[in-house]
Design a protein around this motif. Sequence first.
Motif, PDB file in Angstrom:
ATOM      1  N   ILE A  49      79.598  45.193  -0.417  1.00  0.00           N
ATOM      2  CA  ILE A  49      79.089  45.480  -1.758  1.00  0.00           C
ATOM      3  C   ILE A  49      77.819  44.686  -2.077  1.00  0.00           C
ATOM      4  CG2 ILE A  49      80.583  43.753  -2.842  1.00  0.00           C
ATOM      5  CD1 ILE A  49      80.866  45.700  -5.214  1.00  0.00           C
ATOM      6  N   THR A  50      76.867  45.367  -2.698  1.00  0.00           N
ATOM      7  CA  THR A  50      75.633  44.717  -3.153  1.00  0.00           C
ATOM      8  C   THR A  50      75.908  44.098  -4.517  1.00  0.00           C
ATOM      9  OG1 THR A  50      74.335  46.424  -2.013  1.00  0.00           O
ATOM     10  CG2 THR A  50      73.179  45.018  -3.601  1.00  0.00           C
ATOM     11  N   ASN A  51      75.845  42.770  -4.577  1.00  0.00           N
ATOM     12  CA  ASN A  51      76.216  42.062  -5.796  1.00  0.00           C
ATOM     13  C   ASN A  51      75.076  41.888  -6.782  1.00  0.00           C
ATOM     14  OD1 ASN A  51      78.910  41.668  -4.993  1.00  0.00           O
ATOM     15  ND2 ASN A  51      78.345  39.880  -3.774  1.00  0.00           N
ATOM     16  N   ALA A  52      73.864  41.745  -6.275  1.00  0.00           N
ATOM     17  CA  ALA A  52      72.714  41.534  -7.166  1.00  0.00           C
ATOM     18  C   ALA A  52      71.423  41.886  -6.442  1.00  0.00           C
ATOM     19  CB  ALA A  52      72.662  40.087  -7.651  1.00  0.00           C
ATOM     20  N   VAL A  53      70.417  42.247  -7.239  1.00  0.00           N
ATOM     21  CA  VAL A  53      69.082  42.552  -6.726  1.00  0.00           C
ATOM     22  C   VAL A  53      68.065  41.884  -7.639  1.00  0.00           C
ATOM     23  CG1 VAL A  53      67.380  44.366  -6.314  1.00  0.00           C
ATOM     24  CG2 VAL A  53      69.778  44.765  -5.719  1.00  0.00           C
ATOM     25  N   GLU A  54      67.041  41.281  -7.050  1.00  0.00           N
ATOM     26  CA  GLU A  54      65.934  40.707  -7.829  1.00  0.00           C
ATOM     27  C   GLU A  54      64.619  41.222  -7.263  1.00  0.00           C
ATOM     28  OE1 GLU A  54      64.118  36.458  -9.423  1.00  0.00           O
ATOM     29  OE2 GLU A  54      65.349  36.463  -7.604  1.00  0.00           O
ATOM     30  N   ILE A  55      63.801  41.830  -8.122  1.00  0.00           N
ATOM     31  CA  ILE A  55      62.482  42.332  -7.740  1.00  0.00           C
ATOM     32  C   ILE A  55      61.442  41.274  -8.089  1.00  0.00           C
ATOM     33  CG2 ILE A  55      60.781  44.164  -8.090  1.00  0.00           C
ATOM     34  CD1 ILE A  55      63.127  45.948  -9.058  1.00  0.00           C
ATOM     35  N   PHE A  56      60.487  41.053  -7.194  1.00  0.00           N
ATOM     36  CA  PHE A  56      59.461  40.043  -7.461  1.00  0.00           C
ATOM     37  C   PHE A  56      58.161  40.421  -6.763  1.00  0.00           C
ATOM     38  CE2 PHE A  56      61.428  38.795  -3.508  1.00  0.00           C
ATOM     39  CZ  PHE A  56      60.407  38.246  -2.743  1.00  0.00           C
ATOM     40  N   ASN A  57      57.107  39.745  -7.160  1.00  0.00           N
ATOM     41  CA  ASN A  57      55.806  39.884  -6.503  1.00  0.00           C
ATOM     42  C   ASN A  57      55.532  38.622  -5.705  1.00  0.00           C
ATOM     43  OD1 ASN A  57      55.338  41.442  -9.383  1.00  0.00           O
ATOM     44  ND2 ASN A  57      54.341  42.474  -7.671  1.00  0.00           N
ATOM     45  N   THR A  58      55.093  38.786  -4.471  1.00  0.00           N
ATOM     46  CA  THR A  58      54.743  37.634  -3.652  1.00  0.00           C
ATOM     47  C   THR A  58      53.459  37.000  -4.183  1.00  0.00           C
ATOM     48  OG1 THR A  58      53.391  38.908  -2.108  1.00  0.00           O
ATOM     49  CG2 THR A  58      55.772  38.766  -1.653  1.00  0.00           C
ATOM     50  N   SER A  59      53.081  35.870  -3.620  1.00  0.00           N
ATOM     51  CA  SER A  59      51.855  35.191  -4.052  1.00  0.00           C
ATOM     52  C   SER A  59      50.625  36.055  -3.824  1.00  0.00           C
ATOM     53  CB  SER A  59      51.707  33.854  -3.311  1.00  0.00           C
ATOM     54  OG  SER A  59      51.760  34.051  -1.911  1.00  0.00           O
ATOM     55  N   HIS A  78      58.305  42.915  -3.541  1.00  0.00           N
ATOM     56  CA  HIS A  78      59.478  42.690  -2.706  1.00  0.00           C
ATOM     57  C   HIS A  78      60.723  42.717  -3.580  1.00  0.00           C
ATOM     58  CE1 HIS A  78      57.809  40.725   1.189  1.00  0.00           C
ATOM     59  NE2 HIS A  78      56.803  41.331   0.577  1.00  0.00           N
ATOM     60  N   PHE A  79      61.882  42.796  -2.938  1.00  0.00           N
ATOM     61  CA  PHE A  79      63.119  42.515  -3.668  1.00  0.00           C
ATOM     62  C   PHE A  79      64.108  41.810  -2.749  1.00  0.00           C
ATOM     63  CE2 PHE A  79      64.198  46.763  -1.985  1.00  0.00           C
ATOM     64  CZ  PHE A  79      65.520  46.592  -1.556  1.00  0.00           C
ATOM     65  N   ILE A  80      64.978  41.022  -3.365  1.00  0.00           N
ATOM     66  CA  ILE A  80      66.031  40.297  -2.656  1.00  0.00           C
ATOM     67  C   ILE A  80      67.367  40.929  -3.015  1.00  0.00           C
ATOM     68  CG2 ILE A  80      67.221  38.096  -2.384  1.00  0.00           C
ATOM     69  CD1 ILE A  80      64.660  36.672  -3.137  1.00  0.00           C
ATOM     70  N   ASP A 119      65.518  40.080   2.197  1.00  0.00           N
ATOM     71  CA  ASP A 119      64.242  40.238   1.497  1.00  0.00           C
ATOM     72  C   ASP A 119      63.564  41.491   2.049  1.00  0.00           C
ATOM     73  OD1 ASP A 119      61.587  40.149   0.645  1.00  0.00           O
ATOM     74  OD2 ASP A 119      61.392  37.987   0.901  1.00  0.00           O
ATOM     75  N   TYR A 120      63.303  42.460   1.152  1.00  0.00           N
ATOM     76  CA  TYR A 120      62.673  43.718   1.555  1.00  0.00           C
ATOM     77  C   TYR A 120      61.255  43.802   1.009  1.00  0.00           C
ATOM     78  CZ  TYR A 120      67.236  45.514   3.005  1.00  0.00           C
ATOM     79  OH  TYR A 120      68.439  45.703   3.639  1.00  0.00           O
ATOM     80  N   ASP A 121      60.338  44.222   1.882  1.00  0.00           N
ATOM     81  CA  ASP A 121      58.941  44.437   1.530  1.00  0.00           C
ATOM     82  C   ASP A 121      58.786  45.893   1.109  1.00  0.00           C
ATOM     83  OD1 ASP A 121      56.231  44.910   1.429  1.00  0.00           O
ATOM     84  OD2 ASP A 121      55.768  43.887   3.308  1.00  0.00           O
ATOM     85  N   GLN A 149      60.231  47.724   4.502  1.00  0.00           N
ATOM     86  CA  GLN A 149      60.898  47.112   5.647  1.00  0.00           C
ATOM     87  C   GLN A 149      61.631  45.845   5.248  1.00  0.00           C
ATOM     88  OE1 GLN A 149      58.044  46.366   8.722  1.00  0.00           O
ATOM     89  NE2 GLN A 149      57.690  48.531   9.196  1.00  0.00           N
ATOM     90  N   LEU A 150      62.720  45.566   5.970  1.00  0.00           N
ATOM     91  CA  LEU A 150      63.398  44.281   5.854  1.00  0.00           C
ATOM     92  C   LEU A 150      62.538  43.228   6.532  1.00  0.00           C
ATOM     93  CD1 LEU A 150      65.979  42.553   5.248  1.00  0.00           C
ATOM     94  CD2 LEU A 150      66.801  43.244   7.514  1.00  0.00           C
ATOM     95  N   CYS A 151      62.206  42.154   5.803  1.00  0.00           N
ATOM     96  CA  CYS A 151      61.333  41.140   6.403  1.00  0.00           C
ATOM     97  C   CYS A 151      62.018  39.794   6.585  1.00  0.00           C
ATOM     98  CB  CYS A 151      60.046  40.991   5.597  1.00  0.00           C
ATOM     99  SG  CYS A 151      60.267  40.543   3.878  1.00  0.00           S
ATOM    100  N   LYS A 152      63.105  39.524   5.852  1.00  0.00           N
ATOM    101  CA  LYS A 152      63.837  38.271   6.030  1.00  0.00           C
ATOM    102  C   LYS A 152      65.325  38.525   5.842  1.00  0.00           C
ATOM    103  CE  LYS A 152      60.070  35.479   4.156  1.00  0.00           C
ATOM    104  NZ  LYS A 152      59.630  34.688   2.976  1.00  0.00           N
TER     105      LYS A 152
END
Length: 448
Positions: free
Chosen positions: A236-246, A251-253, A263-265, A270-273
């Motif tokens: 189950i996906t418990n949480a998602v956070e969308i953000f902008n890199t520097s 991206h979102f976590i 961490d998705y770009d 793509q999955l990056c981390k």
Amino acid sequence: MSNYHGNHAQDMEDDYDYDMDDPVDDMVDEQQERGFRDSDSDDDDYVRSNADIPDTSSADARKGKDMQGIRWERLAVTREKYRQTRLEQYKNYENVPNSGEEAKKDCKPTEKGGMYYEFRQNTRSVKSTILHFQLRNLVWATSKHDVYFTSNYSIRHWSALSGLSTELMNVEGHVAPREKRSGSLLEGFSQTQVSTLAVKDNLLVAGGFQGELICKHLDREGISFCCRTTYDDNAITNAVEIFNTSSGAVHFIASNNDSGVRDYDMERFQLCKYFQFEWPVNHTSLSPDRKVVVIVGDDPDGLLIDANSGKTLHSMKGHRDYSFASAWSPDGLTFATGNQDKTCRIWDMRNLSKSVHVLRGNLGAIRSIRFTSDGQFMSMAEPADFVHIYDVKSDYNRRQELDFFGEISGTSFSPDTDTLFVGVWDRVYGSLLQFGRLHNRSYLDSLF
């Protein structure tokens, strides 16, 4: 977090005894005990009779109308007596027995009575629902006029300007990406049960019970990207956070029950981390400088990790149960964690040996935490009935208490801090509550 297999809806019903109560049923029971009803059909009649209750405005509330439209004069119980009953009888879900009582001794006294956000509107046509009793991040505001929420299988947008609710995505049937991207699951999904949601700027990401991630750009037709984080049974996906890199990339976590953080770009889709932990991860929050991440989950201790390497920098000790909420203050120095021990702890990056404040709820777990974008206020939401707004500049000594009835599906400040939206899930009184900021009120409070 508690994992469900098979019939999730039935599992949810089985867990109602813990931390999901229906105030309407409670009120009906109370009335029957007092002789208010004398037939089995009274409950259905009550629901039907309240179906046409109009929305409540700030003007109505000033005239004494209940902000949720509850007709207390028709009930055989007063609001005050029913509130006391809820406080005494509400059952908080705990993974660690007696965690709430153990944590109580750590809590600081705070002054109730602050007035920072005033009631504006109760919109009964917006009914945001909950599929997992521990996950309450299902309401998001991208402006003071635009709110996104889930209603059963439907993900919807509501406009405060037009008053209209529009379906953006229906996941009961088959959904698949329109764009062909490497790593995207082109066959898509069917009958996705949405466990969590995040919306920022023009990107919406929904997470599902089977590890699904569905991404939609709000300025494009159709679905942009679909993937499954894992085929693990505990997905189950418990949480998602969308953000902008520097550099400005989107991206979102995703935090998952398989103990993974991904961490998705969204520029490259793509999955990056990918970082793996020793327990299911229920929530993550990235610091404003994008350098560190707060990780909380099925362990009393939280973690602070390096955002690039995933290396653990510090373990935060103090909570007595599992945590389901976290948030950073915009100052980048302090952050908050919310736990099933009924507390929210405030931490300072400059000294993580112990939390600097321990704030307590009334009924149950702290399942959602939000800071205003200017850092002046922090809200913490319980599973039901209460949202507390703290004046951060008072060193968390003063707070406003929003008091209503119903399970809380999510809370969200508008980016300009003008409006606080609260989703209420209830069979009869489900709605969207809106509160507007009283500017300069925090300053006036400080004078007295």
